[in-house]
Design an enzyme around this catalytic site. Structure first.
Site, PDB file in Angstrom:
ATOM      1  N   ASP A  96      -2.198 -11.788   4.361  1.00  0.00           N
ATOM      2  CA  ASP A  96      -3.646 -11.768   4.602  1.00  0.00           C
ATOM      3  C   ASP A  96      -4.205 -13.169   4.865  1.00  0.00           C
ATOM      4  OD1 ASP A  96      -3.670  -9.045   4.293  1.00  0.00           O
ATOM      5  OD2 ASP A  96      -4.233  -9.089   2.181  1.00  0.00           O
ATOM      6  N   GLN A 132       0.843  -1.204   0.000  1.00  0.00           N
ATOM      7  CA  GLN A 132       0.000   0.000   0.000  1.00  0.00           C
ATOM      8  C   GLN A 132       0.870   1.243   0.000  1.00  0.00           C
ATOM      9  OE1 GLN A 132      -2.637  -0.477   3.348  1.00  0.00           O
ATOM     10  NE2 GLN A 132      -3.892  -1.983   2.290  1.00  0.00           N
ATOM     11  N   ARG A 175     -11.552 -11.128   7.623  1.00  0.00           N
ATOM     12  CA  ARG A 175     -10.750 -12.349   7.503  1.00  0.00           C
ATOM     13  C   ARG A 175     -10.761 -13.162   8.798  1.00  0.00           C
ATOM     14  NH1 ARG A 175      -9.028 -11.191   2.389  1.00  0.00           N
ATOM     15  NH2 ARG A 175      -7.863  -9.258   2.107  1.00  0.00           N
TER      16      ARG A 175
HETATM   17  C1  S3P Z   1      -2.752  -4.618   0.210  1.00  0.00           C
HETATM   18  C2  S3P Z   1      -1.512  -4.754   0.805  1.00  0.00           C
HETATM   19  C3  S3P Z   1      -1.312  -5.416   2.107  1.00  0.00           C
HETATM   20  C4  S3P Z   1      -2.508  -6.300   2.462  1.00  0.00           C
HETATM   21  C5  S3P Z   1      -3.802  -5.591   2.253  1.00  0.00           C
HETATM   22  C6  S3P Z   1      -3.969  -5.174   0.804  1.00  0.00           C
HETATM   23  C7  S3P Z   1      -2.840  -3.903  -1.076  1.00  0.00           C
HETATM   24  O1  S3P Z   1      -1.185  -4.445   3.122  1.00  0.00           O
HETATM   25  O2  S3P Z   1      -2.384  -6.757   3.784  1.00  0.00           O
HETATM   26  O3  S3P Z   1      -4.887  -6.428   2.612  1.00  0.00           O
HETATM   27  O4  S3P Z   1      -3.895  -3.945  -1.727  1.00  0.00           O
HETATM   28  O5  S3P Z   1      -1.841  -3.262  -1.448  1.00  0.00           O
HETATM   29  P1  S3P Z   1       0.177  -3.636   3.389  1.00  0.00           P
HETATM   30  O6  S3P Z   1       0.470  -2.800   2.228  1.00  0.00           O
HETATM   31  O7  S3P Z   1      -0.112  -2.818   4.614  1.00  0.00           O
HETATM   32  O8  S3P Z   1       1.230  -4.639   3.616  1.00  0.00           O
END
Ligand code: S3P
Length: 435
Positions: free
Chosen positions: A322, A176, A395
């Site tokens: 996840d 993210q 989840r």
């Molecule tokens: C996601 C990245 C992950 C994941 C989240 C979705 C994404 O989080 O856990 O459910 O769509 O980029 P982080 O970027 O905090 O690791």
């Protein structure tokens, strides 16, 4: 059999009914968010197929509509009429990302580079999640962002401005944050480089490349330069491996089960759960491998298996982040002691998933020990049905529902309706596969 109740409470009848048949899980959540956001950045029409319409992705849709982008959804097809990189308008009200961290963080990157002011908030769960990880590097790029707790928490107020590219080493592996910086980098003067401690899901990089944006990549670094407008195109979204994982585990741990899970995204940075479950002795086969919109896709065959404990740590963690709640459930039925380490990030997900899973699995009779950065789980023959809570986390709710399938008697999950955050229809699929 699964019985719905009018309250937000789900009853799972246990006793190891086999799961049999085939199904296609709903679209990938991460890719669906990106399709809406990147489609809005494009000039002209982007058509998305296989879109996941759920609470989380609708937060992204509503946000982009508040920025002036016309978006139409017809079941799993979405049409986005993007106005190009500079085609957004100032939102009249606060953007509400609700439960969606992906919406909040990616939008913070995008809004930092606009020529207007915007505010962004979320629900009570998202408002306690860390935003500093995205605010800090964006501020280094020149962004002007204010928020609660010195910019660490939502709501954030963002005065869009001109940004400059930076070279940034992410302190925590986060797709993210990487994606927020890449989106900001599309506007920033010069080059923006993001270096990851461990590779994370690269859907943003793949989708921007699919749309014709030039991105330079090597194993741990991604570089992007401020871009020219790119044209809308077709984006095909595969089914979500994070949703598939609940049924892979349900099939492995319930004797007599065999299910085929179709059209699933098997991006190498997302298949940690398959690698872990195979190491645990699970029968999982990926067949019919192909590529769609630059994302690898396949069908997954899962058959009931005798599972053995394993150690889960290091670089595999981001690839399965996840899925760790459902892996923890699989570990409850594996022979020996499973150790999950290096997974402190679980504490800042939709809820503290280490605490939530430890607390709730114990209520069902599991032997689980909470670690600062993971869990130790001692496998047993069976769990005992009981009352547990979703902690408002989709989840956690689905993992507990799967645990309930191999518990004696009925398991009641309070707040089970939050599955709509990523997998509306989860309980229907479970009911159908259990016959
Ligand atoms: C996601 C990245 C992950 C994941 C989240 C979705 C994404 O989080 O856990 O459910 O769509 O980029 P982080 O970027 O905090 O690791």
């Amino acid at each position: 059999m699964v019985v719905f109740s009018s309250m937000s409470q789900e009853n799972i009848k246990g006793d190891s009914i086999p799961l049999r048949g085939e199904f296609t899980p709903p679209g990938d959540k991460s890719i669906s968010h990106r399709a809406v956001i990147i489609g809005s950045l494009a000039k002209g029409v982007t058509t998305v197929k296989g879109f996941l319409t759920c609470d989380d992705t609708l937060s992204s849709v509503k946000a982009m509509m508040m920025l002036g982008v016309p978006i139409e959804i017809h079941k799993t097809n979405v049409e986005i009429r993007g106005n190009g990189l500079f085609g957004f308008g100032e939102p009249e009200d606060t953007i509400n990302a609700e439960n969606s961290g992906t919406t909040a963080r990616l939008l913070t990157g995008l809004l930092s580079a606009q020529s207007f002011f915007a505010t962004i908030t979320g629900d009570k769960y998202l408002r306690v999640r860390p935003m500093e990880r995205v605010v800090k590097p964006l501020t280094l790029m020149g962004a002007r962002i204010w928020g609660r707790d010195g910019g660490k928490r939502l709501p954030l107020a963002i005065q869009g401005t001109k940004l400059s590219g930076i070279r940034y080493e992410l302190p925590v592996a986060s797709a993210q944050v990487k994606s927020a910086l890449l989106l900001a980098g599309l506007y920033a003067q010069g080059e923006t480089e993001v270096i990851e401690p461990t590779p994370t899901r690269d859907h943003t990089e793949r989708m921007l490349t699919h749309c014709g944006v030039y991105i330079e990549r090597n194993s741990t670094s991604v570089k992007i330069r401020s871009g020219e407008d790119f044209k809308g195109t077709e984006i095909s979204v595969p089914a979500d491996i994070s949703s598939a994982a609940f049924f892979m585990v349900a099939a492995l741990m319930n004797p007599g089960s065999e299910i085929l899970i179709k059209n699933v995204g098997i991006n190498p940075e997302r298949i940690g759960s398959i690698e872990i479950l195979k190491k645990m002795g699970g029968f999982i086969e990926i067949i019919n491998k192909r590529d769609e919109s630059r994302e690898p896709v396949g069908d997954i065959l899962a058959r009931s298996s005798t599972l053995k404990a394993t150690e889960i740590k290091g670089d595999i963690i981001p690839k399965a982040i996840d899925e760790l709640p459902i892996i923890a459930v699989a570990a409850c039925f594996a022979e020996g002691e499973t150790i999950i380490k290096d997974a402190k990030e679980l504490r800042v997900k939709e809820t503290d998933r280490i605490k939530a899973m430890t607390t709730e699995l114990k209520k069902l009779g599991a032997e689980v020990e909470e670690l600062d950065d993971g869990m130790i789980i001692k496998g047993k023959e069976n769990l005992i049905g009981g009352k547990c809570s979703s902690w408002g986390d989709h989840r956690v709710a689905m993992a507990l529902a799967v645990a309930g399938t191999r518990a004696k008697g009925t398991t009641v999950i309070d707040g089970g309706d939050c599955v709509s955050v990523s997998f509306p229809g989860f309980f229907d699929v479970m009911r159908k596969l259990r016959g």
